[in-house]
Structures are given as C-alpha cells and as structure tokens.
Motif scaffolding. Structure first.
Motif, PDB file in Angstrom:
ATOM      1  N   MET A   1       0.873  -1.470  -0.046  1.00  0.00           N
ATOM      2  CA  MET A   1      -0.051   0.145  -0.121  1.00  0.00           C
ATOM      3  C   MET A   1       0.996   1.387   0.298  1.00  0.00           C
ATOM      4  N   THR A   5      -1.178   7.120   0.459  1.00  0.00           N
ATOM      5  CA  THR A   5      -2.448   6.654   0.756  1.00  0.00           C
ATOM      6  C   THR A   5      -2.871   6.596   2.860  1.00  0.00           C
ATOM      7  N   TYR A   6      -2.081   5.097   3.066  1.00  0.00           N
ATOM      8  CA  TYR A   6      -2.151   5.944   4.150  1.00  0.00           C
ATOM      9  C   TYR A   6      -2.094   6.887   5.205  1.00  0.00           C
ATOM     10  N   THR A   8      -3.484  10.104   3.621  1.00  0.00           N
ATOM     11  CA  THR A   8      -4.746  10.895   3.166  1.00  0.00           C
ATOM     12  C   THR A   8      -6.056   9.773   4.212  1.00  0.00           C
ATOM     13  N   LYS A  54     -15.958  11.947   2.330  1.00  0.00           N
ATOM     14  CA  LYS A  54     -16.368  11.218   0.831  1.00  0.00           C
ATOM     15  C   LYS A  54     -15.009  11.221   0.441  1.00  0.00           C
ATOM     16  N   ARG A  55     -13.909  11.906   0.121  1.00  0.00           N
ATOM     17  CA  ARG A  55     -12.843  11.386  -0.848  1.00  0.00           C
ATOM     18  C   ARG A  55     -12.592  10.019  -0.362  1.00  0.00           C
ATOM     19  N   CYS A  56     -12.233  10.085   1.011  1.00  0.00           N
ATOM     20  CA  CYS A  56     -12.123   8.990   1.355  1.00  0.00           C
ATOM     21  C   CYS A  56     -12.279   7.611   2.125  1.00  0.00           C
ATOM     22  N   THR A  76     -16.608  -1.126   6.282  1.00  0.00           N
ATOM     23  CA  THR A  76     -15.282  -0.962   6.408  1.00  0.00           C
ATOM     24  C   THR A  76     -14.313   0.377   8.306  1.00  0.00           C
TER      25      THR A  76
ATOM     26  N   ASP B  85      -5.560  -2.243   5.782  1.00  0.00           N
ATOM     27  CA  ASP B  85      -5.021  -2.011   4.535  1.00  0.00           C
ATOM     28  C   ASP B  85      -6.513  -2.743   3.696  1.00  0.00           C
ATOM     29  N   HIS B  87      -9.530  -1.676   4.006  1.00  0.00           N
ATOM     30  CA  HIS B  87     -10.544  -0.830   2.618  1.00  0.00           C
ATOM     31  C   HIS B  87      -9.657   0.479   2.374  1.00  0.00           C
ATOM     32  N   MET B  88      -8.182   0.613   2.261  1.00  0.00           N
ATOM     33  CA  MET B  88      -7.478   0.990   1.309  1.00  0.00           C
ATOM     34  C   MET B  88      -8.091   0.460  -0.446  1.00  0.00           C
ATOM     35  N   ASP B  89      -7.804  -0.749  -0.240  1.00  0.00           N
ATOM     36  CA  ASP B  89      -7.812  -0.934  -1.088  1.00  0.00           C
ATOM     37  C   ASP B  89      -9.627  -1.139  -1.966  1.00  0.00           C
ATOM     38  N   TYR B  91     -11.691   1.606  -1.128  1.00  0.00           N
ATOM     39  CA  TYR B  91     -12.341   2.130  -0.858  1.00  0.00           C
ATOM     40  C   TYR B  91     -11.253   3.451  -1.685  1.00  0.00           C
ATOM     41  N   CYS B  92     -10.032   4.229  -1.270  1.00  0.00           N
ATOM     42  CA  CYS B  92      -9.607   4.738  -1.558  1.00  0.00           C
ATOM     43  C   CYS B  92      -8.783   5.429  -2.899  1.00  0.00           C
ATOM     44  N   TYR B  95     -12.058   7.333  -4.633  1.00  0.00           N
ATOM     45  CA  TYR B  95     -12.221   8.362  -3.738  1.00  0.00           C
ATOM     46  C   TYR B  95     -10.676   8.700  -3.558  1.00  0.00           C
ATOM     47  N   CYS B  96      -9.723   8.740  -2.803  1.00  0.00           N
ATOM     48  CA  CYS B  96      -8.869   9.439  -2.660  1.00  0.00           C
ATOM     49  C   CYS B  96      -7.784  10.108  -3.385  1.00  0.00           C
ATOM     50  N   CYS B  97      -6.768   8.956  -3.945  1.00  0.00           N
ATOM     51  CA  CYS B  97      -5.877   9.293  -4.636  1.00  0.00           C
ATOM     52  C   CYS B  97      -5.297   8.542  -6.064  1.00  0.00           C
TER      53      CYS B  97
END
Lengths: 97, 97
Positions: A1, A5-6, A8, A54-56, A76, B85, B87-89, B91-92, B95-97
């Motif tokens: 990862m 990203t972390y 954010t 929301k972005r995250c 989540t 990890d 969650h990020m996998d 959603y991020c 949305y985020c990155c």
DNA sequence: AATTTATATGTTACTTATTACATATGTTAA
DNA sequence: TTAACATATGTAATAAGTAACATATAAATT
C-alpha cells in the motif's frame, strides 16, 4: 500500500471535527444542517470536512431534494472504529492518556 | 471514548516516519539502529517516533544489552493495519488517491 | 424569475506538528 | 574509569494542517 494513501487515510481521522462527525454518523445518517446544528460547528466547516471524509470512502452521500444525507461506511469504517475503540480501551489508558 | 484519546491515536499514525516504522515492524522486531539504517532515518528521529508509538501501545520494547528491541503490538495493531489495508484497497483507489 | 434554503468551494491567517540539531543518559568492554 | 557504542531527550526553525471568512452553486418555493 502506498505511503501517501495511508497519510490521506489517517490524516482524515486525525482531526477533532471529523472525528465528531464520524462519532455522530456511527449512530445515524444526517444531513449537513443537522450535523452542524448537533455538533455546533459552522456549515462551511462541516461541508469541508464531509468532502474530505467522502474523498476517502469514510462516508457516502445521497441527495434528498436540496438536502444531502451523509452515511458512514458500514462495511469498513464502522467495524474499524470498533476495533480502534478496543485497542484504546486496552492500551491507551495505560500508555497514552 | 475521549476525543483526545482518538487524537493521540490517529496523530500517531498520521506521520510518514512512524508509518514506515510500523510497516517495517509488521515483518519483524528490530532495534533502533537497525530501524534507522533500513529506513535511512537519523537515530534521534527514530527514537522520538518510537517513544510516541510506545506511549500509545503500538509497540513494546525489550532490552537486550545496550540494544532496545521494538515489537509491533500483534494483538491489536497488526489486525488493525490489515483491516485498514482492506479499506484502502476497496475505497481509496476510487476516492482518494 | 426572484427569493429562500441547503450545501459547496476558494483563500488565508493562525495553530500545530515535524525534523534535525545539540546533548544527555545508559550499557558494555578494555 | 574512560572510551565506545546504543539510545533518549530538550529545543527551535520549518513545514503542514485547520478554521473561518467570503462567496459560489444548486434546488425548491413564491
């Protein structure tokens, strides 16, 4: 990862206003006006912070007329907050705070 | 749970150096010198950051002669990082990155 | 279409956190 | 007991984040 990203992700959580919003949304979905009234925060601040949440992927939004209703990610973020509560319950009394 | 406790918790995670240390310790326990060499960080910075991680129960420390070996909390922080990890996998990326 | 209500966005002064320096403490070995 | 190695702590310049202002957009009601 990715490191960014972390950042954010945790940067989003590391903020009093956003944490208050999350805690409120753990109970129920609310619209912007409701959130700002209940938490006694000004509306622009609430909107800014919801945008970041929301972005995250912390929250989703649904239009209802002129209102926008925000819901906490129950897949989540809800279980995550529960796990974090557990950690803090066990370790943060002794070590942190 | 107290707001300040959350802030300490997430504030600890919201930092590149500490996240790098956590990622390293997910693999294995290491002493301060090893950490600062592998991550190419200066020793004082590593110590400062380990102090904060320890204060919040993220890591534990064990003396071994003049060395101090730091271990990631496998009861809460390891599974927590895994969940994050996930969650990020999901959603991020969107949305985020 | 103008007004009201609801929400979002741009910008900046201010607050907070970080990094890295200097230095202190603690442990082992000669 | 002092030299060398390992780690910790105090402090301050710098970097990053926040909050709040002004303002824009968007939907509904008159």
């Amino acid at each position: 990862m990715l490191k960014e990203t972390y950042r954010t992700f945790f940067g989003t959580l590391n903020n009093n206003s956003r944490l208050e919003i999350i805690q409120l949304l753990r109970k129920n979905p609310y619209n912007v006006t409701q959130i700002s009234k209940v938490l006694n925060m000004n509306q622009t601040s609430v909107s800014h912070n919801l945008a970041r949440l929301k972005r995250c992927g912390f929250v989703t939004v649904k239009n209802n007329g002129k209102e926008r209703i925000y819901t906490l990610n129950s897949k989540t973020i809800k279980p995550l907050m529960k796990l974090i509560d557990q950690h803090m319950d066990t370790y943060c009394k002794k070590y942190c705070c």
